[in-house]
Design an enzyme around this catalytic site. Structure first.
Site: not given
Ligand code: ASP
Length: 334
Positions: A189, A217, A219
């Protein structure tokens, strides 16, 4: 103002990133301003944000500009228009934006709109709400004039078709970017935090989330307090990695509250990671969780579960610093 700027400058020099080598000779005017971002693509995003900060623009405008840069980056399969789709082949994006005065907005599971961060800002500024999701978020975006377009690239579609061959649904650790073993580029992210020359803070968070996630889903990134939290009185925090862990721990809020209690950004991130480990010791061995924090004095800190988390720091002295975070586990074989 000049006293405050002087104070910020001193504390920046004392902060973790002050030690970064290769300082630029011609520093722009916005001394005291600083922007930090997650991962290696944070360097480019910071530079886009810096253009705003160097012209004495607001932290809020800066983080939106930085996030838009990442969302347009055609090489990034984890943020914006080149993101990997969910397991039904649909690319959905999550984003949030927060100002240091508590105003915030976010969108989740948004399809076919290229700049979710700007939609999140529109939610903040043009509705009485904080969060819009799915179809409603898209409807609002279109009403606001955001173009609806198919964002799925041929490469992302190829990656999804490849994944369909096994349909193995297992979030990967994603700990070792930069060509080292274990670099799966599965989910990352852009989390960005900024302080402007007036001492105002803001943050942005934008992602396509976990690759091949379940349809629907959501996040941590669009959830205020999980993937992002900003409070002018204290500082700001953002997160990357397995979003479910951030949601369970209200993690970005936790980091900011730990700073409020007197911890430095690095100490607060480390304590928040310790909390994740204490809650789920077994899971913490196989998942990546990373925190990045910036306090109101401009000091920066980061901590991760696993080695490999890098973060970018940009200020009047240097616009391309990329630093390694400390971590609990120093090997992907943890
Ligand atoms: N935090 C993000 C999510 O769970 C993904 C990531 O940062 O790797 O959607």
């Amino acid at each position: 103002m000049s006293t405050r700027r002087q104070f910020l400058q001193t504390s920046l020099l004392l902060g973790a990133a002050g030690a970064a080598p290769g300082l630029l000779a011609n520093a722009p005017a916005a001394t005291g301003a600083r922007v930090v971002s997650t991962w290696d693509f944070g360097v480019g995003a910071n530079q886009a944000a810096w253009k705003v900060l160097a012209a004495d623009g607001s932290a809020l405008d800066a983080v939106e500009a930085g996030a838009r840069w990442a969302e347009s980056d055609l090489c990034n399969p984890t943020v914006g228009r080149c993101g990997n789709p969910d397991r039904d082949g649909v690319l959905t994006l999550d984003a949030s934006i927060m100002n240091g005065d508590g105003r915030c907005g976010s969108v989740a599971a948004l399809a076919d709109i290229g700049h979710p961060i700007s939609v999140a800002r529109a939610v903040m500024e043009k509705t009485p709400h904080v969060m819009l999701v799915g179809e409603g978020a898209q409807q609002f975006a279109v009403q606001q004039g955001f173009p609806k377009q198919n964002l799925l690239t041929a490469e992302a579609e190829r990656a999804w078709r490849e994944w369909l061959k096994t349909e193995h649904y297992a979030p990967q650790i994603n700990a070792e970017r930069r060509g080292l073993p274990g670099d799966k580029n599965n989910h990352d992210t852009l989390g960005m935090l900024a302080i402007d020359a007036n001492g105002q803070m803001a943050g942005a968070c934008t992602t396509s989330g976990m690759a091949f996630k379940m349809h629907g889903r959501v996040g941590d990134s669009p959830i205020i307090g999980a993937g992002l939290y900003v409070d002018n009185e204290v500082g700001a925090a953002t997160a990357s990695g397995m979003g479910e862990e951030m949601i369970r721990n209200a993690a970005s809020f936790l980091v900011v509250e730990l700073m409020r209690q007197g911890l430095s950004p690095a100490e607060a991130c480390r304590e928040a990671i310790a909390r994740v480990v204490r809650k789920r010791p077994e899971a913490s061995r196989t998942l990546q969780v990373c925190f990045l924090a910036l306090n109101r004095n401009g000091e920066v800190g980061a901590y991760a579960l696993h080695r490999g988390f890098v973060y970018a720091v940009c200020d009047a002295k240097r616009q391309d610093a990329l630093l390694d975070s400390d971590a609990v586990y120093t090997s992907t074989q943890a």
